[in-house]
Design a protein around this motif. Structure first.
Motif, PDB file in Angstrom:
ATOM      1  N   ASN A 183      16.296   2.852 -18.212  1.00 40.56           N
ATOM      2  CA  ASN A 183      17.316   3.499 -18.995  1.00 40.56           C
ATOM      3  C   ASN A 183      17.598   2.742 -20.315  1.00 40.56           C
ATOM      4  O   ASN A 183      16.816   1.607 -20.434  1.00 40.56           O
ATOM      5  CB  ASN A 183      18.695   3.519 -18.141  1.00 40.56           C
ATOM      6  N   LEU A 184      18.458   3.132 -21.173  1.00 36.80           N
ATOM      7  CA  LEU A 184      18.930   2.406 -22.223  1.00 36.80           C
ATOM      8  C   LEU A 184      19.825   1.183 -22.192  1.00 36.80           C
ATOM      9  O   LEU A 184      20.006   0.536 -23.262  1.00 36.80           O
ATOM     10  CB  LEU A 184      19.253   3.505 -23.210  1.00 36.80           C
ATOM     11  N   ASN A 185      20.256   0.730 -21.019  1.00 35.95           N
ATOM     12  CA  ASN A 185      20.930  -0.172 -20.785  1.00 35.95           C
ATOM     13  C   ASN A 185      20.259  -1.371 -20.384  1.00 35.95           C
ATOM     14  O   ASN A 185      20.258  -1.704 -19.382  1.00 35.95           O
ATOM     15  CB  ASN A 185      22.060   0.066 -19.471  1.00 35.95           C
ATOM     16  N   TYR A 186      19.933  -1.976 -21.722  1.00 42.70           N
ATOM     17  CA  TYR A 186      18.892  -3.152 -21.536  1.00 42.70           C
ATOM     18  C   TYR A 186      19.956  -4.315 -21.219  1.00 42.70           C
ATOM     19  O   TYR A 186      20.776  -4.645 -21.720  1.00 42.70           O
ATOM     20  CB  TYR A 186      18.269  -3.422 -22.963  1.00 42.70           C
ATOM     21  N   ASP A 187      19.322  -5.354 -20.420  1.00 45.45           N
ATOM     22  CA  ASP A 187      19.584  -6.862 -20.227  1.00 45.45           C
ATOM     23  C   ASP A 187      18.673  -7.833 -21.107  1.00 45.45           C
ATOM     24  O   ASP A 187      17.775  -7.911 -20.763  1.00 45.45           O
ATOM     25  CB  ASP A 187      19.510  -7.026 -18.831  1.00 45.45           C
ATOM     26  N   THR A 188      19.159  -7.972 -22.534  1.00 42.68           N
ATOM     27  CA  THR A 188      18.396  -8.856 -23.087  1.00 42.68           C
ATOM     28  C   THR A 188      18.006 -10.049 -22.959  1.00 42.68           C
ATOM     29  O   THR A 188      17.075 -10.766 -23.308  1.00 42.68           O
ATOM     30  CB  THR A 188      19.079  -8.735 -24.627  1.00 42.68           C
ATOM     31  N   SER A 189      18.717 -10.611 -21.647  1.00 41.14           N
ATOM     32  CA  SER A 189      18.720 -11.940 -21.138  1.00 41.14           C
ATOM     33  C   SER A 189      17.217 -11.988 -20.502  1.00 41.14           C
ATOM     34  O   SER A 189      16.536 -13.011 -20.186  1.00 41.14           O
ATOM     35  CB  SER A 189      19.793 -12.404 -20.433  1.00 41.14           C
ATOM     36  N   LEU A 211       0.760  -1.144   0.056  1.00 39.77           N
ATOM     37  CA  LEU A 211       0.077  -0.109   0.033  1.00 39.77           C
ATOM     38  C   LEU A 211       0.855   1.379  -0.337  1.00 39.77           C
ATOM     39  O   LEU A 211       0.481   2.084  -0.684  1.00 39.77           O
ATOM     40  CB  LEU A 211      -0.913   0.077   1.178  1.00 39.77           C
ATOM     41  N   ASP A 212       1.988   1.335   0.776  1.00 41.06           N
ATOM     42  CA  ASP A 212       2.687   2.289   0.714  1.00 41.06           C
ATOM     43  C   ASP A 212       3.388   2.742  -0.678  1.00 41.06           C
ATOM     44  O   ASP A 212       3.525   4.007  -0.921  1.00 41.06           O
ATOM     45  CB  ASP A 212       4.062   2.138   1.720  1.00 41.06           C
ATOM     46  N   ALA A 213       3.760   1.642  -1.322  1.00 39.14           N
ATOM     47  CA  ALA A 213       4.320   1.871  -2.737  1.00 39.14           C
ATOM     48  C   ALA A 213       3.315   2.357  -3.572  1.00 39.14           C
ATOM     49  O   ALA A 213       3.558   3.255  -4.576  1.00 39.14           O
ATOM     50  CB  ALA A 213       4.999   0.479  -3.122  1.00 39.14           C
ATOM     51  N   LEU A 214       2.288   1.723  -3.494  1.00 38.39           N
ATOM     52  CA  LEU A 214       0.922   2.095  -4.458  1.00 38.39           C
ATOM     53  C   LEU A 214       0.426   3.448  -4.297  1.00 38.39           C
ATOM     54  O   LEU A 214       0.114   4.079  -5.142  1.00 38.39           O
ATOM     55  CB  LEU A 214      -0.181   0.953  -4.432  1.00 38.39           C
ATOM     56  N   ASN A 215       0.449   3.923  -2.956  1.00 39.15           N
ATOM     57  CA  ASN A 215      -0.157   5.239  -2.700  1.00 39.15           C
ATOM     58  C   ASN A 215       1.068   6.209  -2.373  1.00 39.15           C
ATOM     59  O   ASN A 215       0.568   7.346  -2.139  1.00 39.15           O
ATOM     60  CB  ASN A 215      -0.877   5.194  -1.272  1.00 39.15           C
ATOM     61  N   GLY A 216       2.251   5.958  -2.590  1.00 35.18           N
ATOM     62  CA  GLY A 216       3.369   6.865  -2.686  1.00 35.18           C
ATOM     63  C   GLY A 216       3.462   7.724  -3.851  1.00 35.18           C
ATOM     64  O   GLY A 216       2.679   7.811  -4.600  1.00 35.18           O
ATOM     65  N   SER A 217       4.590   8.439  -3.845  1.00 33.06           N
ATOM     66  CA  SER A 217       4.650   9.400  -4.934  1.00 33.06           C
ATOM     67  C   SER A 217       5.923   8.745  -5.900  1.00 33.06           C
ATOM     68  O   SER A 217       6.986   9.675  -6.260  1.00 33.06           O
ATOM     69  CB  SER A 217       4.970  10.817  -4.508  1.00 33.06           C
ATOM     70  N   ASN A 218       6.039   7.753  -5.900  1.00 29.69           N
ATOM     71  CA  ASN A 218       7.082   7.076  -6.771  1.00 29.69           C
ATOM     72  C   ASN A 218       6.986   7.303  -8.348  1.00 29.69           C
ATOM     73  O   ASN A 218       5.863   7.600  -8.972  1.00 29.69           O
ATOM     74  CB  ASN A 218       7.303   5.548  -6.436  1.00 29.69           C
ATOM     75  N   GLU A 219       8.133   7.876  -8.851  1.00 32.95           N
ATOM     76  CA  GLU A 219       8.186   8.126 -10.408  1.00 32.95           C
ATOM     77  C   GLU A 219       9.045   7.080 -11.141  1.00 32.95           C
ATOM     78  O   GLU A 219       9.811   6.809 -10.543  1.00 32.95           O
ATOM     79  CB  GLU A 219       8.840   9.593 -10.473  1.00 32.95           C
ATOM     80  N   ARG A 220       8.685   6.896 -12.200  1.00 31.68           N
ATOM     81  CA  ARG A 220       9.688   6.215 -13.060  1.00 31.68           C
ATOM     82  C   ARG A 220       9.689   6.530 -14.629  1.00 31.68           C
ATOM     83  O   ARG A 220       8.835   7.078 -15.217  1.00 31.68           O
ATOM     84  CB  ARG A 220       9.057   4.945 -13.024  1.00 31.68           C
ATOM     85  N   THR A 221      10.835   6.743 -15.114  1.00 31.67           N
ATOM     86  CA  THR A 221      11.092   6.855 -16.459  1.00 31.67           C
ATOM     87  C   THR A 221      11.263   5.606 -17.264  1.00 31.67           C
ATOM     88  O   THR A 221      11.940   4.677 -16.652  1.00 31.67           O
ATOM     89  CB  THR A 221      12.329   8.039 -16.837  1.00 31.67           C
ATOM     90  N   ASN A 222      10.340   5.109 -18.133  1.00 29.36           N
ATOM     91  CA  ASN A 222      10.510   4.056 -18.884  1.00 29.36           C
ATOM     92  C   ASN A 222      10.869   4.337 -20.306  1.00 29.36           C
ATOM     93  O   ASN A 222      10.416   5.169 -20.985  1.00 29.36           O
ATOM     94  CB  ASN A 222       9.220   3.498 -18.917  1.00 29.36           C
ATOM     95  N   TYR A 223      11.825   3.198 -20.755  1.00 31.48           N
ATOM     96  CA  TYR A 223      12.295   3.401 -21.982  1.00 31.48           C
ATOM     97  C   TYR A 223      11.769   1.845 -22.863  1.00 31.48           C
ATOM     98  O   TYR A 223      12.105   0.962 -22.207  1.00 31.48           O
ATOM     99  CB  TYR A 223      13.825   3.332 -22.242  1.00 31.48           C
ATOM    100  N   GLU A 224      11.042   2.267 -23.723  1.00 32.74           N
ATOM    101  CA  GLU A 224      10.526   1.181 -24.516  1.00 32.74           C
ATOM    102  C   GLU A 224      10.811   0.919 -25.941  1.00 32.74           C
ATOM    103  O   GLU A 224      10.705   1.864 -26.751  1.00 32.74           O
ATOM    104  CB  GLU A 224       9.032   1.238 -24.516  1.00 32.74           C
ATOM    105  N   THR A 225      11.731   0.118 -26.377  1.00 37.15           N
ATOM    106  CA  THR A 225      12.089  -0.164 -27.572  1.00 37.15           C
ATOM    107  C   THR A 225      11.517  -1.567 -28.165  1.00 37.15           C
ATOM    108  O   THR A 225      11.750  -2.508 -27.542  1.00 37.15           O
ATOM    109  CB  THR A 225      13.938  -0.372 -27.589  1.00 37.15           C
TER     110      THR A 225
END
Length: 440
Positions: free
Chosen positions: A299-305, A93-107
């Protein structure tokens, strides 16, 4: 030295002038005419449509790079799951109700290809191929029609030159009349009215000469426009068009086999028939494949595995009910096909009539030309005898000038009649599908 300077002065005019014959004029027009160049693009456009239809066979490969940032809990947890970074603590609940932000890279890269479209692609290809042939036929027809326009301009220029020559001959005769009347007047044998009448006639001949020169200049200007060549300054001999046969039935049959506009209409009829199949394709299901490979991370440092994914899907779409829309589209396509067939048959009748009309017109023009030739011969004889009669005071100057006018008109009528025959021959030749340009 003076002669050399004069030569150098006129050298540019000589260097940039061109005397041209009919066949060379046609070659220049077919190569340089701007209107033809524009119409030829219709063929290129039809080819591009075939290329477009063929492209569907290879499917579509799309690369996407999406970068986003959000503090929406649903989005944050979703992007972590997509990158395989989600942990059990992310669902607290803390994580879902918190103010966490995220930058997502989708390739990701995806590939879509249709497997079956209810024959829509194949039918579109066939229609595109037919339209390429149709546009080529239309272009060939336009070329031939332009050849007739060139003939009118070219022979018009030649005719204008012959008019100038005819008026020059009339000028010589008129000057002779002036000198003769002056001589007789000085001898007291006639009044000065005869002298003035001959002078008035001479001025009219000058006006006719100027009119002929103006027509020549206009014809040359039109030829320059058609050929896109401003160096043309003169034309050679009269262009005579030959026909292979004059049998009505034979020429009508030839026209139905070789007329480009009829071929164009026939190809359109076939296109309309294919259009019925195109509009019927909705009754079949469509099947396609979607393949996708991608990666997600903060970030753009993907782990393809661990952070890549793939999607493979096959889709089937089938319309169960469309309120009669497909049936209506098919019915409209059938009507267009039937209408095209009726116009095609109507065009065949029109072409048969056109060939017959052109044969009859040519026969009439040829007879008229023969009559005009005889009229010139008789007018020459009458003028010759009238000169003798005038010298013997049997007729006055007015009568003599009337005969000179009659000869001048007879020559003009004969020249025009020769022009009319050449156009009539050309129209007949074009009406059964041949062209005026000689193939080398």
């Amino acid at each position: 030295m003076l002669n050399k300077k004069i030569l150098l002065l006129f050298l540019p005019l000589v260097a940039f002038s061109k005397v041209i014959d009919f066949q060379d004029t046609l070659s220049l027009v077919l190569e340089n005419n701007m209107e033809l160049k524009a119409k030829k693009l219709n063929v290129d456009e039809a080819k591009s449509k075939l290329t477009k239809a063929n492209s569907y066979d290879f499917g579509t490969i799309i690369f996407n790079e999406n970068i986003s940032r959000s503090d929406n809990p649903g989005y944050v947890i979703g992007s972590k799951i997509a990158s395989r970074e989600a942990q059990i603590t992310d669902l607290s609940l803390d994580a879902l109700n918190g103010s966490n932000e995220r930058t997502n890279y989708e390739t990701k890269i995806s590939y879509d290809i249709p497997l079956f479209t209810g024959f829509k692609i194949d039918t579109s290809k066939q229609m595109a191929k037919l339209q390429i042939l149709a546009q080529k036929a239309k272009y060939s027809f336009d070329e031939k029609q332009l050849e007739l326009e060139v003939l009118k301009a070219y022979n018009g220029a030649v005719v204008a030159k012959e008019f100038i020559e005819a008026t020059n001959k009339a000028k010589e005769t008129t000057l002779y009349f002036i000198n003769l009347s002056k001589k007789l007047y000085n001898e007291g044998l006639i009044t000065d009215i005869d002298v003035m009448q001959s002078q008035v006639h001479n001025l009219n001949v000058d006006a006719s000469t100027q009119e002929a020169k103006n027509k020549f200049d206009l014809s040359i200007a039109y030829l320059q426009f058609l050929t896109n060549d401003i160096q043309i300054t003169d034309v050679n001999n009269f262009a005579k068009i030959e026909i292979e046969d004059s049998n009505l039935q034979a020429l009508q049959n030839k026209a139905l086999n070789y007329r480009d506009d009829l071929n164009f209409m026939q190809l359109n009829v076939k296109t309309m028939k294919n259009n019925i199949e195109l509009e019927t394709s909705d009754k079949y299901p469509t099947i396609g494949i979607h393949l996708e490979y991608g990666l997600n991370n903060d970030n753009l440092n993907y782990d393809t595995s661990t952070q890549d994914y793939y999607v493979g899907a096959i889709g089937i779409k089938y319309t169960l009910f469309d309120g009669g829309l497909s049936k209506s589209k098919k019915q409209i396509a059938k009507i267009k096909y039937k209408k095209a067939k009726v116009y095609y048959e109507y065009m065949k009748q029109g072409i048969n009539l056109e060939v017959e009309k052109n044969i009859l017109t040519l026969q009439a023009k040829q007879k008229i030309f023969e009559a005009k030739e005889k009229a010139v011969i008789l007018a020459k004889k009458i003028l010759k005898r009238s000169k003798i009669m005038y010298k013997n005071y049997l007729i006055n100057m007015s009568n003599l000038l009337t005969q000179q006018t009659n000869l001048q008109k007879a020559r003009a009528d004969m020249i025009k009649s020769k022009f009319d025959v050449s156009i009539a021959v050309a129209k007949l030749k074009l009406s059964y599908g041949n062209r005026l340009k000689e193939l080398k």
